[in-house]
Design an enzyme around this catalytic site. Structure first.
Site, PDB file in Angstrom:
ATOM      1  NE  ARG A  73      -2.422   0.719   3.618  1.00 22.17           N
ATOM      2  CZ  ARG A  73      -3.131   0.316   4.670  1.00 22.17           C
ATOM      3  NH1 ARG A  73      -4.391   0.003   4.538  1.00 22.17           N
ATOM      4  NH2 ARG A  73      -2.565   0.226   5.847  1.00 22.17           N
ATOM      5  CE1 TYR A  74       0.435   3.994   4.062  1.00 19.40           C
ATOM      6  CE2 TYR A  74       0.997   1.845   4.969  1.00 19.40           C
ATOM      7  CZ  TYR A  74       0.208   2.968   4.975  1.00 19.40           C
ATOM      8  OH  TYR A  74      -0.802   3.100   5.882  1.00 19.40           O
ATOM      9  NE  ARG A 129       5.494   1.900   6.154  1.00 21.85           N
ATOM     10  CZ  ARG A 129       5.048   3.081   5.720  1.00 21.85           C
ATOM     11  NH1 ARG A 129       5.517   3.606   4.582  1.00 21.85           N
ATOM     12  NH2 ARG A 129       4.116   3.728   6.379  1.00 21.85           N
ATOM     13  CB  CYS A 134      -2.557 -16.332  16.149  1.00 18.52           C
ATOM     14  SG  CYS A 134      -2.428 -14.897  15.060  1.00 18.52           S
ATOM     15  CB  CYS A 136      -6.809 -11.006  19.814  1.00 19.05           C
ATOM     16  SG  CYS A 136      -5.077 -11.333  20.179  1.00 19.05           S
ATOM     17  CB  CYS A 151      -8.312 -10.717  15.454  1.00 18.33           C
ATOM     18  SG  CYS A 151      -7.236 -10.897  14.009  1.00 18.33           S
ATOM     19  NE  ARG A 206      -4.191  -8.635   7.886  1.00 18.95           N
ATOM     20  CZ  ARG A 206      -3.014  -8.131   8.248  1.00 18.95           C
ATOM     21  NH1 ARG A 206      -2.317  -8.696   9.213  1.00 18.95           N
ATOM     22  NH2 ARG A 206      -2.531  -7.071   7.645  1.00 18.95           N
ATOM     23  CG  ASP A 257      -8.460  -1.741  11.936  1.00 20.15           C
ATOM     24  OD1 ASP A 257      -8.368  -0.525  11.686  1.00 20.15           O
ATOM     25  OD2 ASP A 257      -7.474  -2.480  12.106  1.00 20.15           O
ATOM     26  CG  ASP A 281      -5.043   0.805   8.650  1.00 18.27           C
ATOM     27  OD1 ASP A 281      -5.169   1.242   7.495  1.00 18.27           O
ATOM     28  OD2 ASP A 281      -4.145   0.027   9.007  1.00 18.27           O
ATOM     29  CE  LYS A 335      -1.053   0.420  10.417  1.00 21.91           C
ATOM     30  NZ  LYS A 335      -0.677  -0.012   9.067  1.00 21.91           N
TER      31      LYS A 335
HETATM   32  C1  LIG Z   1       0.279  -0.947   8.863  1.00 27.73           C
HETATM   33  C2  LIG Z   1       0.794  -1.214   7.529  1.00 27.73           C
HETATM   34  C3  LIG Z   1       2.140  -0.991   7.223  1.00 27.73           C
HETATM   35  C4  LIG Z   1       3.127  -0.482   8.236  1.00 27.73           C
HETATM   36  O1  LIG Z   1       2.832   0.853   8.537  1.00 27.73           O
HETATM   37  P1  LIG Z   1       3.794   1.700   9.495  1.00 27.73           P
HETATM   38  O2  LIG Z   1       3.083   2.998   9.639  1.00 27.73           O
HETATM   39  O3  LIG Z   1       5.104   1.805   8.803  1.00 27.73           O
HETATM   40  O4  LIG Z   1       3.900   0.933  10.781  1.00 27.73           O
HETATM   41  C5  LIG Z   1       2.585  -1.235   5.945  1.00 27.73           C
HETATM   42  N1  LIG Z   1       1.744  -1.690   4.999  1.00 27.73           N
HETATM   43  C6  LIG Z   1       0.443  -1.903   5.249  1.00 27.73           C
HETATM   44  C7  LIG Z   1      -0.417  -2.399   4.146  1.00 27.73           C
HETATM   45  C8  LIG Z   1      -0.082  -1.691   6.523  1.00 27.73           C
HETATM   46  O5  LIG Z   1      -1.367  -1.933   6.767  1.00 27.73           O
END
Ligand SMILES: *Cc1c(COP(=O)(O)O)cnc(C)c1O
Length: 349
Positions: free
Chosen positions: A92-93, A96, A105, A109, A112, A114, A277, A314, A321
């Site tokens: 998504r970003y 990363r 798991c 929880c 959760c 998910r 969420d 989120d 987020k």
């Molecule tokens: C939460 C998340 C991350 C990590 O986000 P940070 O703000 O760097 O902790 C990366 N990718 C996705 C899709 C996420 O949901």
């Protein structure tokens, strides 16, 4: 043969253990059909059966309220599916990616996010899917960080974690590999010497390994958990904590303050306080954003900066987020609010 080392999976076992009343059994059984009960005995031992509001019981014992699906609830609350280009990857970003090698798991929880997918043993990535995911990452130099999540990725065990890190070490453009886990809390004995060694970056790796531990209440920091965390930090692995703001578990300033103080004492940096969420059947866990903001404002006046996480939401649907305050600077009136709520003017510039 004694089954006393196995986690609780059947609600009737909770009645036998004195953790729920027989009268509650039918409702607990019903809630457990939507998302199975999974509660390790060592974790259950932290529950005070005399406390009807026990924060650990509330997080792990299925509840009748879970059958209440609210109109705003969604099966994929943060858009994982929308941003998944291939099996086991969520991107998504730009810098990363999430890698989800398995969706199991050690404990379930109840809140959760998910919960509609977690526990599915068939969702573990095949070796071919892992190879394809590694190829995806290797082909994208803009990806600097791999967040290994799930499920709980430490369920892979030391051997497979070691293999995964060795494979990632072949990708030169990675700065960080981050594991998101709850094992130090729910199964601290699994953080043994082999696990700690496996989590250390291989010598040829160009990245560091970070761990983000999910923990919601100071009562989860039992001696076994404190020792597991110390084994990790003693090796030099940086540790972060992620906390979910949960109604009836930690939605008070005193509870959060105790948790965050305990974490920094333990060398774990509170990273995010997550607003819950919109996972189906978790509405009873959700405070309002206004309540969360008020709590953070109170904590800002009381706690050291290193003990204060960022309160994040989120955005439903997969929009990312973002911090949700509180805000201290008001652009319209050019005033800034201090931790006790008084406003002060500050000329811009
Ligand atoms: C939460 C998340 C991350 C990590 O986000 P940070 O703000 O760097 O902790 C990366 N990718 C996705 C899709 C996420 O949901």
């Amino acid at each position: 043969m004694s089954q006393s080392h196995l986690p609780y999976r059947r609600p009737a076992e909770l009645v036998e253990a004195g953790l729920i009343d027989a009268a509650a059994l039918a409702a607990v059984e019903q809630a457990a059909t939507a998302f199975p009960l999974l509660l390790p005995r060592q974790l259950a031992a932290l529950i005070d059966p005399a406390d009807p509001a026990d924060p650990i019981a509330r997080q792990f014992v299925p509840q009748a309220e879970e059958m209440e699906i609210r109109p705003e609830d969604r099966a994929d609350p943060i858009g994982d599916q929308t941003y998944s280009p291939q099996a086991g990857i969520v991107h998504r970003y730009p810098d990363r990616v999430l890698l989800t090698p398995l969706l199991t798991c050690a404990a379930h929880c109840r809140f959760c996010f998910r919960r509609t997918r977690v526990g599915d043993t068939a969702a573990a990535m095949s070796p071919a899917e892992i190879d394809a995911a590694l190829a995806y990452i290797a082909a994208r130099p803009e990806v600097r960080e791999v967040v290994i999540t799930g499920g709980d990725p430490l369920m892979l065990g030391p051997r497979r974690i070691g293999l995964l890190l060795a494979a990632l070490a072949g990708i030169a453009h990675l700065d960080v590999v981050r594991f998101h886990t709850r094992l130090p809390v729910v199964a601290p004995d699994r953080i043994d010497a082999a696990m700690v060694a496996a989590l250390c970056p291989p010598p040829q790796a160009g990245f560091s390994v970070w761990l983000a531990v999910q923990i919601n209440h100071a009562r989860e920091l039992a001696p076994a958990t404190a020792q597991a965390l110390a084994r990790l930090t003693d090796t030099g692995l940086p540790l972060l904590a992620q906390t979910v703001l949960l109604k009836g578990v930690n939605d008070s300033a005193a509870t959060l303050e105790a948790l965050f103080r305990a974490l920094v004492r333990q060398r774990v940096r509170p990273y995010y306080l997550h607003h819950p969420d919109l996972a189906p059947g978790t509405g009873h866990f959700r405070p309002s954003l206004a309540e969360g903001r008020a709590l953070m404002r109170t904590l800002r006046g009381r706690l050291s900066g290193i003990a204060l996480p960022t309160y994040v939401l989120d955005i439903p649907g997969g929009f990312g987020k973002v911090p949700v305050g509180p805000d201290y600077w008001d652009e319209d009136s050019l005033t800034v609010t201090d931790p006790s709520g008084r406003r002060h003017s500050r000329p811009q510039g």
